[in-house]
Design a protein around this motif. Structure first.
Motif, PDB file in Angstrom:
ATOM      1  N   ASP A  95       0.852  -1.187   0.000  1.00  0.00           N
ATOM      2  CA  ASP A  95       0.000   0.000   0.000  1.00  0.00           C
ATOM      3  C   ASP A  95       0.893   1.244   0.000  1.00  0.00           C
ATOM      4  O   ASP A  95       1.592   1.506   0.973  1.00  0.00           O
ATOM      5  N   TYR A  96       0.884   1.977  -1.082  1.00  0.00           N
ATOM      6  CA  TYR A  96       1.757   3.141  -1.233  1.00  0.00           C
ATOM      7  C   TYR A  96       0.976   4.439  -1.074  1.00  0.00           C
ATOM      8  O   TYR A  96       1.032   5.309  -1.911  1.00  0.00           O
ATOM      9  N   THR A  97       0.265   4.581   0.004  1.00  0.00           N
ATOM     10  CA  THR A  97      -0.500   5.803   0.227  1.00  0.00           C
ATOM     11  C   THR A  97       0.019   6.533   1.447  1.00  0.00           C
ATOM     12  O   THR A  97       0.728   5.980   2.278  1.00  0.00           O
ATOM     13  N   LEU A  98      -0.361   7.799   1.531  1.00  0.00           N
ATOM     14  CA  LEU A  98      -0.029   8.593   2.712  1.00  0.00           C
ATOM     15  C   LEU A  98      -1.231   8.718   3.638  1.00  0.00           C
ATOM     16  O   LEU A  98      -1.174   9.433   4.615  1.00  0.00           O
ATOM     17  N   SER A  99      -2.307   8.007   3.327  1.00  0.00           N
ATOM     18  CA  SER A  99      -3.532   8.151   4.107  1.00  0.00           C
ATOM     19  C   SER A  99      -3.382   7.664   5.540  1.00  0.00           C
ATOM     20  O   SER A  99      -4.143   8.057   6.405  1.00  0.00           O
ATOM     21  N   ARG A 100      -2.395   6.831   5.809  1.00  0.00           N
ATOM     22  CA  ARG A 100      -2.189   6.326   7.171  1.00  0.00           C
ATOM     23  C   ARG A 100      -1.317   7.246   8.018  1.00  0.00           C
ATOM     24  O   ARG A 100      -1.188   7.054   9.211  1.00  0.00           O
ATOM     25  N   VAL A 101      -0.691   8.228   7.370  1.00  0.00           N
ATOM     26  CA  VAL A 101       0.190   9.146   8.086  1.00  0.00           C
ATOM     27  C   VAL A 101      -0.667  10.201   8.766  1.00  0.00           C
ATOM     28  O   VAL A 101      -1.450  10.887   8.121  1.00  0.00           O
ATOM     29  N   GLY A 130      -0.941  13.625  11.341  1.00  0.00           N
ATOM     30  CA  GLY A 130      -0.204  14.753  11.885  1.00  0.00           C
ATOM     31  C   GLY A 130       0.820  15.364  10.939  1.00  0.00           C
ATOM     32  O   GLY A 130       1.522  16.291  11.320  1.00  0.00           O
ATOM     33  N   LEU A 131       0.934  14.861   9.714  1.00  0.00           N
ATOM     34  CA  LEU A 131       1.891  15.390   8.757  1.00  0.00           C
ATOM     35  C   LEU A 131       1.390  16.728   8.224  1.00  0.00           C
ATOM     36  O   LEU A 131       0.287  16.821   7.715  1.00  0.00           O
ATOM     37  N   LYS A 132       2.187  17.779   8.369  1.00  0.00           N
ATOM     38  CA  LYS A 132       1.802  19.122   7.939  1.00  0.00           C
ATOM     39  C   LYS A 132       2.461  19.522   6.622  1.00  0.00           C
ATOM     40  O   LYS A 132       1.916  20.287   5.863  1.00  0.00           O
ATOM     41  N   VAL A 133       3.680  19.023   6.372  1.00  0.00           N
ATOM     42  CA  VAL A 133       4.438  19.414   5.178  1.00  0.00           C
ATOM     43  C   VAL A 133       4.765  18.174   4.362  1.00  0.00           C
ATOM     44  O   VAL A 133       5.364  17.220   4.872  1.00  0.00           O
ATOM     45  N   PHE A 156      -2.557  18.424   5.905  1.00  0.00           N
ATOM     46  CA  PHE A 156      -1.499  19.091   5.147  1.00  0.00           C
ATOM     47  C   PHE A 156      -1.689  20.596   5.069  1.00  0.00           C
ATOM     48  O   PHE A 156      -2.764  21.083   4.770  1.00  0.00           O
ATOM     49  N   GLU A 157      -0.619  21.322   5.326  1.00  0.00           N
ATOM     50  CA  GLU A 157      -0.590  22.769   5.143  1.00  0.00           C
ATOM     51  C   GLU A 157       0.283  23.154   3.953  1.00  0.00           C
ATOM     52  O   GLU A 157       0.078  24.184   3.338  1.00  0.00           O
ATOM     53  N   VAL A 158       1.287  22.338   3.647  1.00  0.00           N
ATOM     54  CA  VAL A 158       2.215  22.586   2.542  1.00  0.00           C
ATOM     55  C   VAL A 158       2.315  21.318   1.706  1.00  0.00           C
ATOM     56  O   VAL A 158       2.588  20.244   2.236  1.00  0.00           O
ATOM     57  N   ILE A 159       2.096  21.461   0.380  1.00  0.00           N
ATOM     58  CA  ILE A 159       2.244  20.353  -0.547  1.00  0.00           C
ATOM     59  C   ILE A 159       3.111  20.845  -1.699  1.00  0.00           C
ATOM     60  O   ILE A 159       2.686  21.698  -2.478  1.00  0.00           O
ATOM     61  N   HIS A 160       4.331  20.333  -1.770  1.00  0.00           N
ATOM     62  CA  HIS A 160       5.253  20.691  -2.851  1.00  0.00           C
ATOM     63  C   HIS A 160       5.667  19.406  -3.563  1.00  0.00           C
ATOM     64  O   HIS A 160       6.433  18.612  -3.014  1.00  0.00           O
ATOM     65  N   LEU A 161       5.136  19.204  -4.754  1.00  0.00           N
ATOM     66  CA  LEU A 161       5.446  18.033  -5.565  1.00  0.00           C
ATOM     67  C   LEU A 161       6.001  18.456  -6.919  1.00  0.00           C
ATOM     68  O   LEU A 161       5.979  17.682  -7.869  1.00  0.00           O
ATOM     69  N   ASN A 162       6.484  19.673  -7.012  1.00  0.00           N
ATOM     70  CA  ASN A 162       6.946  20.224  -8.280  1.00  0.00           C
ATOM     71  C   ASN A 162       8.234  19.569  -8.763  1.00  0.00           C
ATOM     72  O   ASN A 162       8.964  18.957  -8.007  1.00  0.00           O
ATOM     73  N   ASN A 163       8.457  19.709 -10.086  1.00  0.00           N
ATOM     74  CA  ASN A 163       9.674  19.209 -10.742  1.00  0.00           C
ATOM     75  C   ASN A 163       9.863  17.707 -10.592  1.00  0.00           C
ATOM     76  O   ASN A 163      10.913  17.230 -10.181  1.00  0.00           O
TER      77      ASN A 163
END
Length: 86
Positions: free
Chosen positions: A1-7, A9-12, A36-43
């Motif tokens: 399972d390659y999701t972040l749904s189980r994480v 308290g992750l803010k960034v 999430f408050e910050v999502i940077h997936l650029n480049n």
């Protein structure tokens, strides 16, 4: 399972400039976005329908302070309007 749904308290989430490929950015697969408050997936080389992802993020726009999805390989059209407050 390659999701972040189980994480919890992750803010960034900052995975910019990692040459990520083979990722289909589907909101159902990737996030429980509520924290999430910050999502940077650029480049990277992330694929997927940008319109469904942006629509999903729109539900949380009051919590997200910074979003950068530039320079990827998304498909679809952007038609969602965000309120931008400084």
């Amino acid at each position: 399972d390659y999701t972040l749904s189980r994480v919890t308290g992750l803010k960034v989430l900052d995975l910019e400039n990692n040459a990520l490929t083979g990722i289909n950015l589907s909101p159902d697969e990737v996030f429980g976005l509520a924290s999430f408050e910050v999502i940077h997936l650029n480049n990277n080389a992330i694929t997927g329908d940008i319109s469904s992802f942006i629509s999903y993020i729109g539900n949380y726009q009051s919590m997200i302070k910074s979003l950068d999805l530039s320079n990827n390989q998304f498909s679809g059209n952007l038609s969602y309007d965000f309120n931008v407050n400084n």
